[in-house]
Scaffold this active site. Structure first.
Site, PDB file in Angstrom:
ATOM      1  N   CYS A   9       0.793  -1.227   0.000  1.00  0.00           N
ATOM      2  CA  CYS A   9       0.000   0.000   0.000  1.00  0.00           C
ATOM      3  C   CYS A   9       0.829   1.283   0.000  1.00  0.00           C
ATOM      4  O   CYS A   9       0.440   2.252  -0.681  1.00  0.00           O
ATOM      5  CB  CYS A   9      -0.998  -0.007   1.150  1.00  0.00           C
ATOM      6  SG  CYS A   9      -0.368  -0.567   2.738  1.00  0.00           S
ATOM      7  N   ARG A  51       7.625 -10.920   5.406  1.00  0.00           N
ATOM      8  CA  ARG A  51       7.276 -10.699   6.806  1.00  0.00           C
ATOM      9  C   ARG A  51       8.125 -11.592   7.699  1.00  0.00           C
ATOM     10  O   ARG A  51       8.267 -12.794   7.427  1.00  0.00           O
ATOM     11  CB  ARG A  51       5.780 -10.955   7.017  1.00  0.00           C
ATOM     12  CG  ARG A  51       4.953  -9.987   6.173  1.00  0.00           C
ATOM     13  CD  ARG A  51       3.493 -10.031   6.430  1.00  0.00           C
ATOM     14  NE  ARG A  51       2.807  -9.114   5.529  1.00  0.00           N
ATOM     15  CZ  ARG A  51       1.497  -9.034   5.385  1.00  0.00           C
ATOM     16  NH1 ARG A  51       0.716  -9.829   6.104  1.00  0.00           N
ATOM     17  NH2 ARG A  51       0.961  -8.181   4.548  1.00  0.00           N
ATOM     18  N   GLN A  58       0.940 -11.234  -2.880  1.00  0.00           N
ATOM     19  CA  GLN A  58      -0.454 -10.865  -2.647  1.00  0.00           C
ATOM     20  C   GLN A  58      -1.087 -10.397  -3.955  1.00  0.00           C
ATOM     21  O   GLN A  58      -0.456  -9.674  -4.725  1.00  0.00           O
ATOM     22  CB  GLN A  58      -0.551  -9.716  -1.638  1.00  0.00           C
ATOM     23  CG  GLN A  58      -0.217 -10.074  -0.214  1.00  0.00           C
ATOM     24  CD  GLN A  58      -0.405  -8.876   0.695  1.00  0.00           C
ATOM     25  OE1 GLN A  58       0.105  -7.797   0.427  1.00  0.00           O
ATOM     26  NE2 GLN A  58      -1.140  -9.052   1.783  1.00  0.00           N
ATOM     27  N   ASP A 108      -2.871  -7.943  -4.526  1.00  0.00           N
ATOM     28  CA  ASP A 108      -3.157  -6.803  -3.670  1.00  0.00           C
ATOM     29  C   ASP A 108      -3.787  -5.674  -4.477  1.00  0.00           C
ATOM     30  O   ASP A 108      -3.264  -5.293  -5.537  1.00  0.00           O
ATOM     31  CB  ASP A 108      -1.849  -6.323  -3.036  1.00  0.00           C
ATOM     32  CG  ASP A 108      -2.075  -5.654  -1.693  1.00  0.00           C
ATOM     33  OD1 ASP A 108      -3.214  -5.652  -1.221  1.00  0.00           O
ATOM     34  OD2 ASP A 108      -1.095  -5.142  -1.131  1.00  0.00           O
ATOM     35  N   HIS A 114      -5.847  -1.687  -4.205  1.00  0.00           N
ATOM     36  CA  HIS A 114      -6.214  -0.526  -3.398  1.00  0.00           C
ATOM     37  C   HIS A 114      -7.142   0.350  -4.218  1.00  0.00           C
ATOM     38  O   HIS A 114      -6.810   0.744  -5.343  1.00  0.00           O
ATOM     39  CB  HIS A 114      -4.975   0.246  -2.954  1.00  0.00           C
ATOM     40  CG  HIS A 114      -4.091  -0.567  -2.056  1.00  0.00           C
ATOM     41  ND1 HIS A 114      -3.025  -1.301  -2.527  1.00  0.00           N
ATOM     42  CD2 HIS A 114      -4.162  -0.810  -0.719  1.00  0.00           C
ATOM     43  CE1 HIS A 114      -2.460  -1.950  -1.519  1.00  0.00           C
ATOM     44  NE2 HIS A 114      -3.130  -1.670  -0.422  1.00  0.00           N
ATOM     45  N   LYS A 152     -11.692  -4.191   9.292  1.00  0.00           N
ATOM     46  CA  LYS A 152     -11.647  -5.040   8.102  1.00  0.00           C
ATOM     47  C   LYS A 152     -12.713  -6.128   8.169  1.00  0.00           C
ATOM     48  O   LYS A 152     -13.163  -6.532   9.239  1.00  0.00           O
ATOM     49  CB  LYS A 152     -10.271  -5.680   7.934  1.00  0.00           C
ATOM     50  CG  LYS A 152      -9.923  -6.743   8.968  1.00  0.00           C
ATOM     51  CD  LYS A 152      -8.563  -7.376   8.686  1.00  0.00           C
ATOM     52  CE  LYS A 152      -8.210  -8.416   9.759  1.00  0.00           C
ATOM     53  NZ  LYS A 152      -6.894  -9.029   9.532  1.00  0.00           N
ATOM     54  N   HIS A 157      -8.301  -1.303   1.079  1.00  0.00           N
ATOM     55  CA  HIS A 157      -7.376  -2.386   0.765  1.00  0.00           C
ATOM     56  C   HIS A 157      -8.174  -3.667   0.515  1.00  0.00           C
ATOM     57  O   HIS A 157      -9.160  -3.938   1.192  1.00  0.00           O
ATOM     58  CB  HIS A 157      -6.429  -2.676   1.933  1.00  0.00           C
ATOM     59  CG  HIS A 157      -5.718  -1.487   2.490  1.00  0.00           C
ATOM     60  ND1 HIS A 157      -4.340  -1.364   2.469  1.00  0.00           N
ATOM     61  CD2 HIS A 157      -6.172  -0.370   3.119  1.00  0.00           C
ATOM     62  CE1 HIS A 157      -3.984  -0.233   3.055  1.00  0.00           C
ATOM     63  NE2 HIS A 157      -5.076   0.389   3.454  1.00  0.00           N
TER      64      HIS A 157
END
Length: 661
Positions: free
Chosen positions: A352, A381, A399, A401, A403, A486, A534
């Site tokens: 992000c 991570r 991911q 991912d 946004h 979330k 997200h």
């Protein structure tokens, strides 16, 4: 004795009763054998608890969540008693209930072996049969220290009273901030057969333990600290009936059969080379096929859903992650800084911050919103070694991912759009059983940023959209990200296990002036702050693949199978003919291989079955003459004399429909 009034609470009723002072809770539920404890004024109590005037009492059923915890904790006590009978020198650690079972830690000279567990189960059954009574006794710290002087770990727990829950996982079952209690196991002669420091409550007697089994032993550091002594932990399980125990053991056997780590080796999908590092998988060619099929699918779906594909680097200057808030609030999950030309860089744990920079690269108008950015962002991570587990918990993963940058007014519709997208994706991959979880802020903790008003508004948007789906919505207090609440999709696999899949998160913090200062020009010419949403549909490709391997037990539907068709010649003279069949299949994008080994036909079929190939086409002399094949399914069904065009059509139809065979 004078009469008192109590209220007996049932799921759909409240009944006032007049009883004699000193009446025990069990007397209210003597007709219901499934009640094993009581909830009095909201607090769990033993059935031997003496009721007071005005008490509100509810029976705790053995099959309820609290009832299962009580059953399993009581069984842990029986285990500890058995251990000290069989191994008198054993010192007691902690023995709490856990999901589906319990454990108890012991300090013993020699580690337990499987044969010891057999002996201990026998001793436990004897204790259960003796119908020993669990008897609660209040004591003082001083008296307990004298009484338990031979149990050094219990003595240590007494010293930690009040913060034991923080000092050691499971310690809250032993001591808490309130009074100190010991439970005595009383035999039929009225003698104390055994005792343990414990808060309770417990079953009335050991005979109320219907079914249990010891599962395994393992090493565990005292209080979870590697600086402390290593104890021996015994894990067990307990259930309200033998049938439920058998069903649980069957689920465990099925889970072992489906273990994606084992299937990953057998099907040659992926591996975890020591030379690369823990939690960092590599995908072999067959695993790469599945991964590419997943990526192709989700990339096409994102584009169809209005997303624009972007790409960002794996590392960035450290300051970026201070701006986003990840280092102050998520720093323990990130890898240490890298020194690059005298400047500190970080491997990214999230995509992000970089997407925010893409948004901020030029002035944006309200006419551009929603602006939807998407990438396969590889993140890293720093997971602790103890939690790494195959593909489902790794240190490096991709991911899918996205946004979405929207006006506040557009946020509810965008959340709904993303959630429907995610649910349709799961259904396409054959996952149909799921519920939603709403993770919110815990106001007592300081790991969350933003105003109460912002949190309330964001949470309400997510809750309204989640409820509109008609799916079950389960609260998760305190589980939100530091920047906003979330929704996560909790999906059940083929054997009923729950996995967290994708998420939708509402973020009003990163776009703020204190962070990235994101803006758009509104219709009236003013500059306004967008809302950032997200979303990761798979969550991570690696984790999702691990779940799919276990969901399908490696037998993927044809559209995902690494090899969709296995050609099996009966004799060498049939190989060229099968290559012609394979060429027709490949024209339609079908993945096909020919087994040209010297193995006999039945061995070739067996090999294809072990590799869980969805379809086999077998060719012999009659097939050559007829321009046909024997078409065999993964489950053993076989149709002979199927024309080549029909065989191709069957495979293509199954792949295009994403059906399972």
């Amino acid at each position: 004795m004078p009469d008192i009034k109590v209220a007996v609470l049932n799921p759909d009723a409240r009944q006032e009763e007049t009883v004699t002072e000193g009446t025990k809770a069990w007397e209210l539920f003597r007709e219901d054998a499934d009640v094993i404890a009581a909830r009095v004024n909201g607090q769990l109590k033993d059935l031997s608890y003496a009721l007071g005037d005005g008490d509100e009492v509810e029976g705790v059923l053995i099959g309820s969540p609290d009832g299962l915890d009580i059953l399993r904790h009581s069984t842990a006590h029986v285990l500890a008693q058995a251990v000290q009978q069989v191994f008198p020198e054993a010192k007691l650690g902690i023995g709490p209930p856990i999901q589906d079972g319990f454990y108890y830690d012991f300090d013993v000279e020699t580690p337990f072996v499987p044969e010891d567990l057999v002996k201990l189960e026998t001793a436990m059954r004897k204790i259960v049969k003796e119908n020993q009574r669990f008897d609660r006794r209040v004591t003082t710290d001083e008296d307990a220290l004298v009484e338990l002087a031979d149990e050094p770990y219990k003595v240590e727990l007494i010293g930690l009273k009040g913060n034991a829950g923080e000092a050691a996982e499971g310690a809250s079952a032993e001591v808490g901030a309130g009074e100190l209690t010991i439970y005595d196991n009383i035999n039929r002669n009225g003698e104390v057969a055994w005792k343990d420091l414990c808060r309770g409550p417990h079953l009335p007697t050991t005979k109320r333990i219907p079914a249990f089994k010891l599962m395994r032993s393992a090493a565990a550091y005292w209080r979870g600290d590697e600086k402390n002594k290593q104890l021996q932990r015994i894990y067990g399980t307990a259930w309200p009936s033998k049938e439920e125990l058998d069903a649980h053991l069957h689920r465990l056997e099925e889970a072992e059969r489906r273990d994606h780590r084992k299937l990953g080796r057998e099907l040659d999908l992926f591996s975890f080379p020591d030379e690369i590092g823990s939690g960092l998988p590599v995908f072999h060619p067959k695993g790469g096929v599945i991964k590419r099929a997943m990526e192709d699918y989700v990339r096409e779906r994102h584009i169809a859903e209005g997303f624009e594909y972007v790409g960002t680097p794996h590392i960035a200057k450290e300051g970026l992650f201070y701006t986003s808030g990840h280092l102050p609030y998520y720093g323990e999950g990130m890898y240490p800084a890298l020194d690059v030309d005298g400047m500190e860089y970080r491997l990214k744990a999230m995509n992000c911050p970089m997407h925010n920079l893409i948004y901020r690269s030029r002035q944006r108008s309200y006419r551009e919103l929603p602006l939807r950015l998407f990438e396969f962002g590889h993140v890293y991570r720093h997971e602790k070694s103890g939690v790494i587990h195959g593909l489902t918990r790794v240190r490096g993963f991709a991911q899918d991912d996205s946004h979405s940058y929207v006006t506040p007014e557009q946020a509810p519709a965008e959340v709904e759009h993303l959630l429907n997208f995610m649910l349709s994706l799961l259904r396409d991959f054959g996952i149909e059983d799921f519920y939603l979880e709403l993770s919110t802020r815990d106001e007592s903790k300081d790991k969350f940023i933003g105003s109460d008003e912002d949190w309330a508004k964001a949470t309400q948007v997510l809750e309204d959209v989640a409820r509109a789906t008609g799916l079950e919505l389960v609260p998760d207090p305190g589980g939100a990200a530091y920047y906003g609440p979330k929704i996560s999709v909790q999906a059940k696999d083929a054997i009923g296990r729950t996995w967290q899949m994708g998420t939708v998160q509402y973020d009003f913090n990163q776009p703020s002036p204190d962070r990235f200062n994101l803006e758009y020009v509104a219709a009236d010419g003013t500059r306004q702050q967008p809302v950032m949403i997200h979303s990761a549909k798979f969550g991570s490709i690696e984790r999702f693949m691990g779940v799919l391997v276990e969901h399908y037990a490696g037998a993927f539907p044809p559209w995902l199978a690494p090899v969709q068709v296995q050609g099996i010649p009966i004799a060498e003279r049939h190989v060229d003919y099968l290559h012609e069949v394979a060429a027709e299949l490949r024209k339609h994008g079908i993945r096909v291989e020919i087994d040209e080994s010297d193995d006999r036909m039945q061995k070739k079929i067996r090999n294809a079955q072990l590799q869980k190939v969805p379809f086999m086409v077998i060719a012999g002399d009659q097939d050559l003459e007829a321009g046909a094949v024997s078409f065999r399914y993964r489950d053993g069904r076989q149709d002979n004399g199927v024309p080549i065009a029909e065989a191709v059509a069957r495979v293509v139809a199954a792949v295009e429909s994403r059906e399972q065979v």
